[in-house]
Design a protein around this motif. Structure first.
Motif, mmCIF file in Angstrom:
data_model
loop_
_atom_site.group_PDB
_atom_site.id
_atom_site.type_symbol
_atom_site.label_atom_id
_atom_site.label_comp_id
_atom_site.label_asym_id
_atom_site.label_seq_id
_atom_site.Cartn_x
_atom_site.Cartn_y
_atom_site.Cartn_z
ATOM 1 N N MET A 1 -6.516 20.064 -10.756
ATOM 2 C CA MET A 1 -6.051 20.209 -9.813
ATOM 3 C C MET A 1 -5.339 20.784 -9.103
ATOM 4 N N THR A 2 -5.750 22.582 -8.464
ATOM 5 C CA THR A 2 -5.090 23.660 -8.354
ATOM 6 C C THR A 2 -4.200 23.128 -7.253
ATOM 7 N N HIS A 3 -4.829 22.346 -5.771
ATOM 8 C CA HIS A 3 -4.480 22.099 -4.467
ATOM 9 C C HIS A 3 -5.053 20.821 -4.466
ATOM 10 N N ARG A 4 -4.610 20.822 -3.508
ATOM 11 C CA ARG A 4 -4.673 19.372 -2.444
ATOM 12 C C ARG A 4 -5.143 19.840 -1.194
ATOM 13 N N GLY A 5 -5.414 19.694 -0.172
ATOM 14 C CA GLY A 5 -6.014 19.356 0.657
ATOM 15 C C GLY A 5 -7.093 20.959 1.489
ATOM 16 N N CYS A 6 -7.532 20.631 2.946
ATOM 17 C CA CYS A 6 -8.618 21.625 2.913
ATOM 18 C C CYS A 6 -7.833 23.129 3.947
ATOM 19 N N VAL A 7 -8.037 24.205 3.158
ATOM 20 C CA VAL A 7 -7.967 24.707 4.805
ATOM 21 C C VAL A 7 -8.772 25.263 5.826
ATOM 22 N N TRP A 8 -9.928 25.472 5.817
ATOM 23 C CA TRP A 8 -10.582 24.629 6.566
ATOM 24 C C TRP A 8 -10.107 23.285 7.583
ATOM 25 N N ARG A 9 -9.827 22.372 6.941
ATOM 26 C CA ARG A 9 -8.887 21.268 7.889
ATOM 27 C C ARG A 9 -8.221 21.579 8.861
ATOM 28 N N GLU A 10 -6.983 22.738 8.040
ATOM 29 C CA GLU A 10 -5.860 22.600 8.795
ATOM 30 C C GLU A 10 -6.062 23.985 10.263
ATOM 31 N N LYS A 11 -6.898 24.741 9.251
ATOM 32 C CA LYS A 11 -7.047 25.112 11.124
ATOM 33 C C LYS A 11 -8.414 24.837 11.769
ATOM 34 N N SER A 12 -8.966 24.055 11.672
ATOM 35 C CA SER A 12 -10.156 23.765 12.686
ATOM 36 C C SER A 12 -10.167 22.857 13.075
ATOM 37 N N GLY A 13 -9.477 21.898 12.387
ATOM 38 C CA GLY A 13 -9.595 20.001 12.212
ATOM 39 C C GLY A 13 -10.486 19.441 11.150
ATOM 40 N N GLY A 14 -11.996 20.191 10.524
ATOM 41 C CA GLY A 14 -12.329 20.095 9.248
ATOM 42 C C GLY A 14 -13.748 19.350 10.409
ATOM 43 N N CYS A 15 -14.723 19.161 9.051
ATOM 44 C CA CYS A 15 -15.908 18.690 9.606
ATOM 45 C C CYS A 15 -15.936 17.097 10.110
ATOM 46 N N SER B 1 -12.512 13.196 5.754
ATOM 47 C CA SER B 1 -11.573 11.264 5.810
ATOM 48 C C SER B 1 -10.758 12.343 4.955
ATOM 49 N N ARG B 2 -10.552 13.215 4.460
ATOM 50 C CA ARG B 2 -8.717 13.925 3.926
ATOM 51 C C ARG B 2 -8.317 13.461 4.201
ATOM 52 N N ILE B 3 -6.965 12.713 3.741
ATOM 53 C CA ILE B 3 -4.962 12.222 3.993
ATOM 54 C C ILE B 3 -4.468 13.453 4.170
ATOM 55 N N GLU B 4 -5.187 14.901 3.565
ATOM 56 C CA GLU B 4 -3.353 15.913 3.716
ATOM 57 C C GLU B 4 -3.678 16.108 4.572
ATOM 58 N N PRO B 5 -1.993 16.495 5.326
ATOM 59 C CA PRO B 5 -2.058 17.445 6.772
ATOM 60 C C PRO B 5 -2.147 19.493 6.728
ATOM 61 N N PHE B 6 -2.144 19.437 5.340
ATOM 62 C CA PHE B 6 -2.208 20.951 5.066
ATOM 63 C C PHE B 6 -2.807 20.883 3.665
ATOM 64 N N ALA B 7 -3.308 22.045 3.315
ATOM 65 C CA ALA B 7 -3.424 22.429 2.054
ATOM 66 C C ALA B 7 -2.426 23.308 1.440
ATOM 67 N N VAL C 1 1.247 -1.183 -0.129
ATOM 68 C CA VAL C 1 -0.235 0.054 -0.025
ATOM 69 C C VAL C 1 0.636 0.932 0.051
ATOM 70 N N ILE C 2 0.418 2.152 -1.308
ATOM 71 C CA ILE C 2 1.184 3.567 -0.445
ATOM 72 C C ILE C 2 0.048 4.485 -0.545
ATOM 73 N N ALA C 3 0.642 4.874 1.343
ATOM 74 C CA ALA C 3 -0.143 5.793 1.843
ATOM 75 C C ALA C 3 0.378 7.235 1.539
ATOM 76 N N HIS C 4 -0.674 8.368 1.306
ATOM 77 C CA HIS C 4 -0.275 9.654 1.406
ATOM 78 C C HIS C 4 0.101 9.505 -0.167
ATOM 79 N N ASP C 5 0.517 10.606 -0.235
ATOM 80 C CA ASP C 5 1.091 11.178 -1.778
ATOM 81 C C ASP C 5 1.978 10.049 -2.190
ATOM 82 N N GLY C 6 1.458 9.053 -3.443
ATOM 83 C CA GLY C 6 2.432 8.278 -4.247
ATOM 84 C C GLY C 6 3.039 8.266 -5.440
ATOM 85 N N GLU C 7 3.544 9.946 -5.743
ATOM 86 C CA GLU C 7 4.605 10.132 -7.105
ATOM 87 C C GLU C 7 5.469 8.941 -7.063
#
Length: 677
Positions: free
Chosen positions: A426-440, A444-450, A347-353
């Protein structure tokens, strides 16, 4: 070009002045990152120098040819990395930062830089009892080189434009430095521990020697030029009975395209096949896999396609292929998958390239970041690394897929609108709201930051797509196009004059940043449609779900977008924490009000499904012991059962009532659809 250099730690004002003059040459004259007029003495120096250990490189004639410094943190200063990057709350006690590494242009392909790295590393090892963390902000290419040397730098936050380039803020734990060097690159470690002041390359490029040789260094091949000669990359068909997206068939498989492009652009010479369930059914997919005869099959499942994934894996395993999974679902359940499924090798976890490329080329599995695998019957997970940008290298849209087929599917889609040839990007990965607040609570996003790509790079990419594929618009699949307002404004201001007709066919956006000013920007960027995650019409349920907005804001945003002629897909979710018959009625009423606006193209009703990695899944695991026993070590999820368990434990009404209101919302319009997950 000489192959002998000497390296020293600057001891007096004269040697420091030589370092400052090299920095002036590189940063002011060559790279033009700093203004020459600010340094009339032709010496680039700043307030960090008195707090730094400075190193110099000299050629055989005694000319200074390179410099670097190590800033040692004390109570009187803040490290530059903490001021220039968003790296969260960090304890900078007993920390240091590599800074101002400068080598003149004509010597950058030689051995000066690696000699400076040796001096810095040796100094840090000699002072490991005094220091805790080492920071450096670098270009991604240089970060790759450092890690191939055996230095385990990991991103400490999202990349940002700094000092004339996009740089990645990174960190390593100094107490682990020696063991990581000995484990990852013993030959480089042995060289570091030799005479640090003298470098005799004997005509070799030592960076290549220590990152590509066969003596146990990173990049070692197992056999031949690569381990796997034929790779199939698969987005699998949905499981039987799973709800299809109402409007699929034209979303390009960016995940597979990114992987294949990275492989090709980094020297992989085997054959690659892409199979995407949007344009390829199960039977056709199995036939094409059998004909291609891959020796490695990479599959990206989700909760609604995992059973089909296992069918493909078992079939191809019987034919002799190795199987690797990737994506969010596999990342969250990697250990369970490898414990439960003999047909899955990795299994490749997180970014895979980067991990897939290293696996394909035959690097030892123990050295591949983000790889999870079995070792002597146990599941082993290597360290994690994240890319600094949304696009890890440019995607080649001409490779392995039929763009015209996706364009045809788009023209036959539900609401094609004014555009005919949109490209998915895709202009961006991850969610700024999740980074700031912990998210909705359901995220279940896996990116730690936007991570947002530079605005100018986005326009360059779109210009190339327009020239090569005659696109007229783009579909952005990132989480929140307006999440970083400063980026949105840069995107607007950087738009080239010859791209003013380029449209934004579709994007996702939260409500929070849809101010009148930003909506005007979106209108000027020719935005056609926005999907808004409204979720609920009940303020209490929105609060429980950590959405960060109020129902009143929903109406205001929809009205403002309507006035600008920007279409909307209104997305609601039923079965959220604290859901009751009253809150469901409030959501039904709100959806009815929303549908009265003429610019609402679709109404999507999702049923809350706690996905592995989400806060809701964690809540269910914590509260429900029987659920924990059943799913704690599982890799297959029963979606209806999970939904019922969730609603039984966290809603003030039952599953049947939730589904009743989902049906009532669907009956509001022919343009309303239920999605179960």
């Amino acid at each position: 070009m000489t192959h002998i250099y000497t390296f020293v730690q600057a001891q007096d004002a004269g040697e420091l002045a030589q370092a400052h003059r090299i920095r002036y040459q590189v940063y002011c004259e060559e790279k033009k990152w700093l203004e020459k007029a600010d340094y009339p003495s032709c010496e680039e120096k700043d307030g960090y120098d008195p707090h730094s250990v400075v190193f110099l490189a000299f050629d055989p004639d005694g000319n200074a040819v390179g410099t670097a410094r190590l800033i040692i943190k004390d109570d009187s200063i803040s490290l530059p990395i903490g001021l220039n990057f968003k790296i969260g709350r960090r304890n900078f006690d007993r920390c240091c930062e590599i800074s101002r590494m400068a080598v003149p242009r004509k010597l950058r392909r030689g051995n000066v830089a690696i000699g400076l790295i040796r001096m810095l590393t040796r100094y840090i090892l000699d002072h490991r009892d005094e220091l805790k963390h080492l920071y450096i902000s670098v270009e991604e290419r240089f970060l790759l080189a450092l890690n191939l040397l055996g230095l385990e730098f990991v991103p400490a936050g999202p990349a940002a434009f700094c000092c004339g380039d996009v740089l990645v803020p990174t960190r390593l734990i100094i107490s682990e430095l020696e063991s990581s060097l000995m484990r990852n690159n013993r030959s480089f470690y042995n060289w570091i521990m030799e005479d640090k002041h003298l470098l005799d390359s004997r005509g070799r490029n030592l960076l290549n020697v220590f990152t590509k040789n066969g003596g146990g260094a990173p990049g070692t091949k197992r056999s031949g030029s690569h381990r796997y000669a034929r790779i199939s990359l698969v987005n699998p068909p949905l499981d039987e009975g799973a709800e299809k997206c109402v409007d699929m068939g034209h979303w390009l498989p960016l995940n597979l395209m990114a992987l294949s492009s990275y492989l090709v652009k980094n020297g992989y010479r085997g054959e690659i096949q892409i199979l995407d369930q949007q344009v390829c059914g199960k039977e056709e997919m199995m036939e094409r896999l059998a004909c291609f005869k891959p020796d490695l099959v990479g599959i990206s499942p989700n909760i609604n396609s995992y059973r089909r994934t296992l069918e493909i894996a078992e079939s191809m395993k019987r034919k002799g292929a190795d199987i690797v999974l990737g994506g969010a679902y596999a990342t969250r359940l990697a250990a369970n998958i490898l414990r439960n499924r003999e047909c899955i090798d990795y299994v490749i976890a997180h970014d895979g390239e980067r991990a897939l490329h290293r696996l394909a080329e035959g690097m030892e599995v123990e050295r591949i970041r983000n790889l999870v695998f079995r070792n002597s019957g146990n599941v082993h997970a290597n360290g994690v690394e994240h890319h600094h940008a949304a696009s890890h290298g440019e995607i080649d849209y001409s490779l392995f897929i039929d763009m015209e087929g996706y364009f045809r599917n788009y023209r036959d889609s539900l609401n094609p609108g004014q555009y005919a040839r949109p490209a998915t990007i895709m202009t961006h990965r991850g969610c700024v709201w999740r980074e700031k607040s912990g998210g909705c609570v359901f995220c279940s996003r896996i990116e730690p930051f936007a991570r947002f790509d530079p605005a100018h790079a986005v326009w360059d990419r779109l210009k190339t797509l327009k020239e090569d594929h005659n696109i007229d618009s783009f579909i952005d699949v990132g989480d929140d196009f307006t999440g970083d307002v400063s980026w949105l404004r840069r995107l607007h201001s950087f738009r080239p004059p010859d791209m003013k007709d380029m449209g934004i066919r579709f994007m996702y956006s939260r409500l929070n940043n849809l101010t009148p000013e930003n909506i005007s920007i979106l209108k000027d960027l020719n935005t056609s449609e926005i999907c808004l995650g409204l979720e609920s019409g009940d303020p209490r349920v929105l609060g429980n779900s950590r959405k960060g907005h109020h129902p009143v804001q929903q109406i205001e945003a929809v009205r403002s977008l309507s006035e600008k002629g920007i279409n909307i897909i209104a997305a609601f979710m039923v079965g959220l924490p604290g859901e009751s018959r009253e809150s469901l009625q409030n959501t039904l009423d709100q959806a009815s009000r929303i549908m009265e606006f003429p610019n609402v193209n679709e109404l999507i009703i999702s049923v809350t499904t706690p996905l592995p990695g989400s806060k809701s899944f964690e809540m269910l695991m914590d509260r429900d012991e029987s659920f924990r026993r059943k799913y704690g070590n599982a890799d297959v999820m029963d979606v209806p059962e999970i939904q019922r368990r969730w609603m039984s434990g966290f809603c003030e009404t039952d599953y049947d009532t939730v589904m009743e209101y989902a049906d009532r919302m669907r009956n509001l319009s022919e343009k309303a659809f239920i999605e179960f997950c």
